[in-house]
Write an enzyme that holds these catalytic residues in place. Structure first.
Site, PDB file in Angstrom:
ATOM      1  CE1 TYR A 159      -5.194  -1.672   4.569  1.00 61.41           C
ATOM      2  CE2 TYR A 159      -3.771   0.146   4.434  1.00 61.41           C
ATOM      3  CZ  TYR A 159      -4.471  -0.855   3.712  1.00 61.41           C
ATOM      4  OH  TYR A 159      -4.658  -1.217   2.144  1.00 61.41           O
ATOM      5  CB  SER A 190      -0.964  -0.127   1.206  1.00 60.97           C
ATOM      6  OG  SER A 190      -1.482   1.088   1.411  1.00 60.97           O
TER       7      SER A 190
END
Length: 256
Positions: free
Chosen positions: A161, A148
């Site tokens: 996350y 990410s």
């Protein structure tokens, strides 16, 4: 050299893609199938990958569905063994399935932290361990982890996350170090801002949408199918000497 030779062909290969029901996972599953792979699509519910499989069937591709809650280690292990039995081996593993929970760090529920870690890093490790063992024994295989932009930054109100996506990069490099000599390539893709259900709220917010587009040199969000080429490349012979790499597909976001 034969004119039919294609370094990016996945004919004769079997790929397992987690989180293949929609968004980026769906796009990658379809892309791998278009390149010739038999694709085993995984989601958390029965029939979750029906739309993905229907799209693959449109061009006579071959696909299967497996179901597992990635937060449950026993289900993850069972799915790995099931995937190995579909065609007899898994040549490409795409660890795409993930989850996110938002809350300020001072109030972040530990239950949310645990679930994000279970899904985003524990499940990819277990799948890589079980399927990777067979790849090492065969002397061939590709593992693609989905990282990410938050593998590079900390974000705001998404501590679990961000931590999990930093961890997936570390796992990618660690497995590459151990398995490269067995001809198993382990790499990651770091998607930028793509138009998916997960980013719908950001797209709908005029101010945030404008900020994001201004930061991206390409000046626009990515479309899910624009990620499939990177997945096909890292799954193919074209990446046989690439290992432990994180490929950003971000329209230039990191360059800005």
């Amino acid at each position: 050299m034969s004119q039919e030779y294609n370094v990016f062909s996945l004919a004769g290969k079997t790929a397992l893609v987690t989180g293949a029901s929609r968004g980026l996972g769906q796009a990658m599953a379809i892309g791998l199938a278009k390149a010739g792979a038999v694709v085993v699509c995984s989601s958390s519910r029965e029939g979750g990958c029906d739309a993905t499989r229907a799209s693959i069937a449109e061009f006579d591709g071959e696909s299967y569905e497996l179901v597992a809650d990635l937060s449950q280690p026993d289900q993850v292990r069972a799915m790995a063994e099931q995937a190995l039995g579909v065609t007899g081996q898994v040549d490409v593993l795409v660890n795409n399935g993930g989850t996110i929970a938002r809350s300020p760090a001072v109030d972040y529920p530990f239950e949310d932290w645990k679930r994000v870690m279970d899904v985003n890093i524990d499940a990819p490790f277990l799948l890589s361990q079980i399927i990777g063992k067979h790849m090492v024994q065969r002397g061939q295989g590709k593992i693609i982890n989905i990282a990410s932009m938050l593998s590079y930054t900390g974000g705001i109100t998404v501590p679990a996350y961000a931590a999990s996506k930093h961890a997936i990069v570390g796992l990618t490099k660690a497995l590459a170090n151990e398995w490269a000599s067995a001809n198993v390539q382990v790499n990651a893709i770091a998607p930028g801002y793509f138009r998916t259900d997960n980013t719908a709220a950001l797209q709908a917010d005029p101010e945030r949408n404008k900020e994001i587009e201004k930061r991206i040199p390409a000046g626009r969000w990515g479309e899910p199918e624009q990620l499939s080429g990177a997945a096909v490349f890292l799954a193919s012979q074209g990446s046989d000497y690439i290992n432990g790499h994180v490929l950003a597909v971000d329209g230039g976001w990191l360059a800005r």
